[in-house]
Design a protein around this motif. Structure first.
Motif, mmCIF file in Angstrom:
data_model
loop_
_atom_site.group_PDB
_atom_site.id
_atom_site.type_symbol
_atom_site.label_atom_id
_atom_site.label_comp_id
_atom_site.label_asym_id
_atom_site.label_seq_id
_atom_site.Cartn_x
_atom_site.Cartn_y
_atom_site.Cartn_z
ATOM 1 N N LYS A 189 0.823 -1.211 0.000
ATOM 2 C CA LYS A 189 0.000 0.000 0.000
ATOM 3 C C LYS A 189 0.859 1.264 0.000
ATOM 4 C CE LYS A 189 -2.939 -0.832 3.431
ATOM 5 N NZ LYS A 189 -4.157 -0.659 4.265
ATOM 6 N N ALA A 190 2.038 1.157 0.574
ATOM 7 C CA ALA A 190 2.928 2.318 0.594
ATOM 8 C C ALA A 190 3.366 2.696 -0.816
ATOM 9 C CB ALA A 190 4.148 2.029 1.467
ATOM 10 N N VAL A 191 3.383 1.719 -1.720
ATOM 11 C CA VAL A 191 3.804 1.987 -3.099
ATOM 12 C C VAL A 191 2.605 2.312 -3.989
ATOM 13 C CG1 VAL A 191 4.812 0.917 -5.169
ATOM 14 C CG2 VAL A 191 5.905 0.611 -2.945
ATOM 15 N N LEU A 192 1.513 1.574 -3.829
ATOM 16 C CA LEU A 192 0.378 1.724 -4.741
ATOM 17 C C LEU A 192 -0.647 2.745 -4.276
ATOM 18 C CD1 LEU A 192 -0.230 -2.029 -5.687
ATOM 19 C CD2 LEU A 192 0.971 -0.290 -7.003
ATOM 20 N N GLY A 193 -0.623 3.079 -3.005
ATOM 21 C CA GLY A 193 -1.607 4.018 -2.471
ATOM 22 C C GLY A 193 -2.300 3.395 -1.269
ATOM 23 N N VAL A 219 -7.288 1.105 -1.168
ATOM 24 C CA VAL A 219 -7.405 0.117 -2.238
ATOM 25 C C VAL A 219 -8.530 0.554 -3.179
ATOM 26 C CG1 VAL A 219 -7.817 -2.304 -2.788
ATOM 27 C CG2 VAL A 219 -6.678 -1.698 -0.650
ATOM 28 N N SER A 220 -8.173 0.758 -4.433
ATOM 29 C CA SER A 220 -9.163 1.201 -5.414
ATOM 30 C C SER A 220 -8.635 0.897 -6.807
ATOM 31 C CB SER A 220 -9.410 2.709 -5.274
ATOM 32 O OG SER A 220 -8.253 3.413 -5.673
ATOM 33 N N LEU A 221 -9.417 1.295 -7.823
ATOM 34 C CA LEU A 221 -8.972 1.094 -9.199
ATOM 35 C C LEU A 221 -7.711 1.888 -9.509
ATOM 36 C CD1 LEU A 221 -12.235 1.026 -11.353
ATOM 37 C CD2 LEU A 221 -10.606 -0.836 -10.966
ATOM 38 N N ALA A 222 -7.462 2.910 -8.708
ATOM 39 C CA ALA A 222 -6.250 3.724 -8.911
ATOM 40 C C ALA A 222 -4.990 2.871 -8.783
ATOM 41 C CB ALA A 222 -6.217 4.875 -7.906
ATOM 42 N N ALA A 272 -3.072 7.477 -12.235
ATOM 43 C CA ALA A 272 -3.270 7.921 -10.855
ATOM 44 C C ALA A 272 -1.928 7.927 -10.135
ATOM 45 C CB ALA A 272 -4.251 6.993 -10.141
ATOM 46 N N SER A 273 -1.587 9.076 -9.584
ATOM 47 C CA SER A 273 -0.315 9.189 -8.866
ATOM 48 C C SER A 273 -0.513 8.758 -7.419
ATOM 49 C CB SER A 273 0.196 10.630 -8.895
ATOM 50 O OG SER A 273 0.302 11.073 -10.222
ATOM 51 N N PRO A 274 0.304 7.816 -6.957
ATOM 52 C CA PRO A 274 0.195 7.447 -5.545
ATOM 53 C C PRO A 274 0.674 8.598 -4.679
ATOM 54 C CG PRO A 274 2.108 6.393 -6.533
ATOM 55 C CD PRO A 274 1.397 7.114 -7.641
ATOM 56 N N ARG A 275 0.029 8.770 -3.537
ATOM 57 C CA ARG A 275 0.461 9.857 -2.652
ATOM 58 C C ARG A 275 1.488 9.302 -1.684
ATOM 59 N NH1 ARG A 275 -2.460 13.708 -4.210
ATOM 60 N NH2 ARG A 275 -4.651 13.516 -4.738
ATOM 61 N N PRO A 276 2.737 9.780 -1.778
ATOM 62 C CA PRO A 276 3.781 9.259 -0.895
ATOM 63 C C PRO A 276 3.430 9.541 0.566
ATOM 64 C CG PRO A 276 4.682 10.805 -2.508
ATOM 65 C CD PRO A 276 3.201 10.849 -2.635
#
Ligand SMILES: [Zn+2]
Ligand SMILES: [Zn+2]
Length: 265
Positions: A235-239, A242-245, A251-255
């Motif tokens: 989740k730290a990498v993908l966001g 959990v969603s289609l993003a 969609a930019s993941p928020r660091p």
């Protein structure tokens, strides 16, 4: 010595432009586009249109072109996103990189191709002409995923009819029929894409879940602070939602990292 266009304006305030000017990397990245677009075109003209089945052509054409589009979008973002370069003009103090002069935080390493220290760099990948680091890892992960899926689709599309023909006895080792060059091209692209994509995707998922980069593994360095579950690391990498993003290259993941405030000198 390779040059690069690192950042325009102050980090965090102005949109960054990032492009590594490395001839070999540019050739490899451009070659990736040529292979994907070439495979999409050849598939259409040499396989789907001659089949004469509109539903078959539409379904497979749409699926392959969707996967190819997502792969190229993720590739473009992996190429053009700053992978996590350490600002050159950060606050003085502490050990400095002898090559670029920045003050690298823990888990940053200097890349000789990019000419910068990169946070949590996994490796420098010529196929995206960029480092795979903290800020573009999601895009690289998605690129390998869609490359593997698109190649698998292509392999099945070509392989299943060939196996059926073999089962019917239309083709055997004494056959003098030579496959068309276009189909050989498609098969080679599919094979290369599947082997490269699936191997890289598996390696990246493992590295992300264990929060340990390839450089840290090679150099025997301890990974981060540890303690995070594989799910938390993913989740730290993908966001963190959990969603289609998660599977969207747009969609930019928020660091979630805590950035130390920069004191520009
Ligand atoms: Zn450096
Ligand atoms: Zn690099």
């Amino acid at each position: 010595m390779p040059a690069r266009v690192p950042a325009l304006g102050a980090p965090g305030r102005t949109r960054r432009v990032w492009f590594v000017c490395d001839v070999l990397g540019i050739a490899c990245a451009a070659g990736t586009w040529v292979l994907v677009l070439g495979a999409a075109g050849v598939l259409l003209w040499a396989r789907l249109l001659p089949a004469g089945d509109a539903a078959y052509g539409l379904a497979h054409g749409a699926l392959f072109h969707l996967l190819a589009f997502l792969a190229l979008a993720a590739h473009a973002r992996a190429v053009l996103t700053d992978p996590g370069s350490v600002p050159l003009r950060a606050a003085p103090g502490g050990p400095r990189c002898p090559l670029c002069g920045c003050a690298p935080p823990p888990r940053a390493h200097h890349c000789m191709v990019c000419g910068r220290c990169i946070r949590k760099v996994d490796h420098h990948c010529p196929w995206v002409n960029n480092c795979v680091g903290e800020d573009n890892r999601k895009y690289f992960l998605l690129f390998t995923l869609y490359a593997a899926l698109g190649s698998l689709h292509l392999l099945l599309l070509l392989g299943v009819p060939a196996l059926r023909a073999y089962a019917r006895g239309d083709w055997d080792s004494r056959s003098t029929v030579t496959p068309r060059a276009s189909l050989v091209f498609l098969l080679l692209v599919a094979l290369k894409g599947f082997l490269f994509g699936s191997a890289m995707f598996a390696a990246q998922v493992h590295a992300v879940c264990t929060d340990r980069t390839a450089i840290e593994r090679l150099q025997g360095e301890r990974a981060g602070p540890g303690g995070g579950s594989k799910w938390a690391n993913l989740k730290a990498v993908l966001g963190h939602r959990v969603s289609l993003a998660w599977i969207s290259p747009f969609a930019s993941p928020r660091p979630q990292r805590a950035r130390a405030p920069l004191r520009v000198v």
